[in-house]
Design a protein around this motif. Sequence first.
Motif, PDB file in Angstrom:
ATOM      1  N   MET A 185       0.827  -1.202   0.000  1.00 57.93           N
ATOM      2  CA  MET A 185       0.000   0.000   0.000  1.00 57.93           C
ATOM      3  C   MET A 185       0.866   1.258   0.000  1.00 57.93           C
ATOM      4  O   MET A 185       0.563   2.234  -0.699  1.00 57.93           O
ATOM      5  N   ILE A 186       1.956   1.239   0.767  1.00 58.99           N
ATOM      6  CA  ILE A 186       2.858   2.397   0.791  1.00 58.99           C
ATOM      7  C   ILE A 186       3.452   2.613  -0.596  1.00 58.99           C
ATOM      8  O   ILE A 186       3.532   3.754  -1.084  1.00 58.99           O
ATOM      9  N   ALA A 187       3.858   1.533  -1.251  1.00 58.26           N
ATOM     10  CA  ALA A 187       4.428   1.653  -2.599  1.00 58.26           C
ATOM     11  C   ALA A 187       3.419   2.257  -3.573  1.00 58.26           C
ATOM     12  O   ALA A 187       3.765   3.119  -4.402  1.00 58.26           O
ATOM     13  N   LYS A 188       2.167   1.851  -3.477  1.00 55.23           N
ATOM     14  CA  LYS A 188       1.131   2.414  -4.353  1.00 55.23           C
ATOM     15  C   LYS A 188       0.925   3.892  -4.074  1.00 55.23           C
ATOM     16  O   LYS A 188       0.742   4.696  -5.001  1.00 55.23           O
ATOM     17  N   SER A 189       0.966   4.267  -2.790  1.00 54.16           N
ATOM     18  CA  SER A 189       0.755   5.677  -2.455  1.00 54.16           C
ATOM     19  C   SER A 189       1.847   6.561  -3.043  1.00 54.16           C
ATOM     20  O   SER A 189       1.594   7.701  -3.448  1.00 54.16           O
ATOM     21  N   MET A 190       3.072   6.028  -3.104  1.00 56.50           N
ATOM     22  CA  MET A 190       4.183   6.812  -3.643  1.00 56.50           C
ATOM     23  C   MET A 190       4.049   7.045  -5.144  1.00 56.50           C
ATOM     24  O   MET A 190       4.648   7.968  -5.692  1.00 56.50           O
ATOM     25  N   GLN A 191       3.239   6.223  -5.794  1.00 58.26           N
ATOM     26  CA  GLN A 191       3.018   6.411  -7.229  1.00 58.26           C
ATOM     27  C   GLN A 191       2.139   7.620  -7.512  1.00 58.26           C
ATOM     28  O   GLN A 191       2.183   8.184  -8.612  1.00 58.26           O
ATOM     29  N   VAL A 192       1.352   8.026  -6.521  1.00 61.89           N
ATOM     30  CA  VAL A 192       0.444   9.146  -6.752  1.00 61.89           C
ATOM     31  C   VAL A 192       0.861  10.424  -6.020  1.00 61.89           C
ATOM     32  O   VAL A 192       0.459  11.517  -6.398  1.00 61.89           O
ATOM     33  N   ASN A 193       1.673  10.282  -4.954  1.00 56.95           N
ATOM     34  CA  ASN A 193       2.088  11.476  -4.207  1.00 56.95           C
ATOM     35  C   ASN A 193       3.375  11.175  -3.451  1.00 56.95           C
ATOM     36  O   ASN A 193       3.343  10.663  -2.326  1.00 56.95           O
ATOM     37  N   ARG A 194       4.502  11.492  -4.042  1.00 53.42           N
ATOM     38  CA  ARG A 194       5.794  11.215  -3.412  1.00 53.42           C
ATOM     39  C   ARG A 194       6.079  12.164  -2.246  1.00 53.42           C
ATOM     40  O   ARG A 194       6.941  11.879  -1.413  1.00 53.42           O
ATOM     41  N   ARG A 195       5.405  13.282  -2.202  1.00 52.61           N
ATOM     42  CA  ARG A 195       5.651  14.238  -1.118  1.00 52.61           C
ATOM     43  C   ARG A 195       4.981  13.811   0.189  1.00 52.61           C
ATOM     44  O   ARG A 195       5.334  14.290   1.252  1.00 52.61           O
ATOM     45  N   GLY A 196       4.023  12.911   0.064  1.00 44.96           N
ATOM     46  CA  GLY A 196       3.345  12.430   1.262  1.00 44.96           C
ATOM     47  C   GLY A 196       2.190  13.320   1.687  1.00 44.96           C
ATOM     48  O   GLY A 196       2.168  14.521   1.410  1.00 44.96           O
ATOM     49  N   ALA A 197       1.207  12.717   2.339  1.00 43.21           N
ATOM     50  CA  ALA A 197       0.041  13.422   2.871  1.00 43.21           C
ATOM     51  C   ALA A 197      -0.376  12.642   4.103  1.00 43.21           C
ATOM     52  O   ALA A 197      -1.123  11.670   4.006  1.00 43.21           O
ATOM     53  N   VAL A 198       0.159  13.055   5.264  1.00 46.39           N
ATOM     54  CA  VAL A 198       0.119  12.186   6.439  1.00 46.39           C
ATOM     55  C   VAL A 198      -1.298  11.800   6.873  1.00 46.39           C
ATOM     56  O   VAL A 198      -1.543  10.638   7.231  1.00 46.39           O
ATOM     57  N   ARG A 199      -2.216  12.754   6.829  1.00 43.58           N
ATOM     58  CA  ARG A 199      -3.579  12.417   7.244  1.00 43.58           C
ATOM     59  C   ARG A 199      -4.187  11.377   6.306  1.00 43.58           C
ATOM     60  O   ARG A 199      -4.807  10.401   6.752  1.00 43.58           O
ATOM     61  N   GLU A 200      -4.027  11.588   5.014  1.00 38.99           N
ATOM     62  CA  GLU A 200      -4.616  10.673   4.038  1.00 38.99           C
ATOM     63  C   GLU A 200      -3.921   9.310   4.066  1.00 38.99           C
ATOM     64  O   GLU A 200      -4.561   8.282   3.836  1.00 38.99           O
ATOM     65  N   MET A 201      -2.621   9.292   4.357  1.00 36.97           N
ATOM     66  CA  MET A 201      -1.921   8.013   4.480  1.00 36.97           C
ATOM     67  C   MET A 201      -2.506   7.177   5.607  1.00 36.97           C
ATOM     68  O   MET A 201      -2.693   5.963   5.472  1.00 36.97           O
ATOM     69  N   ASP A 202      -2.829   7.813   6.727  1.00 34.12           N
ATOM     70  CA  ASP A 202      -3.424   7.067   7.833  1.00 34.12           C
ATOM     71  C   ASP A 202      -4.797   6.514   7.453  1.00 34.12           C
ATOM     72  O   ASP A 202      -5.123   5.359   7.741  1.00 34.12           O
ATOM     73  N   ALA A 203      -5.602   7.342   6.792  1.00 32.74           N
ATOM     74  CA  ALA A 203      -6.920   6.882   6.359  1.00 32.74           C
ATOM     75  C   ALA A 203      -6.802   5.708   5.400  1.00 32.74           C
ATOM     76  O   ALA A 203      -7.592   4.751   5.444  1.00 32.74           O
TER      77      ALA A 203
END
Length: 240
Positions: free
Chosen positions: A49-67
């Motif tokens: 899931m973390i790898a997929k998230s990096m494909q759409v936002n490498r800068r990170g979005a901490v609240r949305e990552m937790d959700a």
Amino acid sequence: MLIVQKYGGTSLADTARIQAAARRVAGLAMQGCRMVVVVSAQGNTTDEMIAKSMQVNRRGAVREMDAYLAAGEQMAAGLMAMAVGALGCPAVSLTGWQAGIHTDAVFGNARILSVNPERILRELEAGKVVVTAGFQGVSDGGDITTLGRGGSDTTAVALAAYLQADRCQIFTDVDGVYDRDPRRYPDAVRFGRVSYERMLRLIENGAQVLHDRSVELARDYGIKVEVLSAFTGAPGTVVG
């Protein structure tokens, strides 16, 4: 007897392992034990899931990552509840916030501030096994939070403390706590019992069998934690 059990991602990595865990849980429930089960996401789900998230936002979005990441444990909880139910034992899955786990608002590394066990107790009174998604809670602002790597251990100990459980068992891929990694050192020695302080020192030196906050919480509430293999059925290590 009220038992809290936690199953790590390796212990639930595929259908056969989920069913094996479910048989252990259902067997105890059918013997009259009240069962609360905490689960991690299956296998490598969180890393994927973390790898997929990096494909759409490498800068990170901490609240949305937790959700987003909290969904991994929720899926595992649903599967475990279904597996237990298939054995003829009523079960219900709960998210962290449904289970009453309240945290601060430090996304990605939140601390548990309190637990309101009312929903869990209600489901237990109805004769159900309660399967709770580990690693997560809810902040005062109503946001989903996650507890950091290994946070499901802390979820299990917190629930054991607030429910005044008789036993708290952590099932993992090793059969207890060793003086060093048994997967790398064949001569590693397993402890039958280890103190909270020594366990914390082992964690500081790289041991990954328990989350450090879970040990601190167990120490503060006087909870004895059993670390056991999900696969062998052999005696493990008592921490405390």
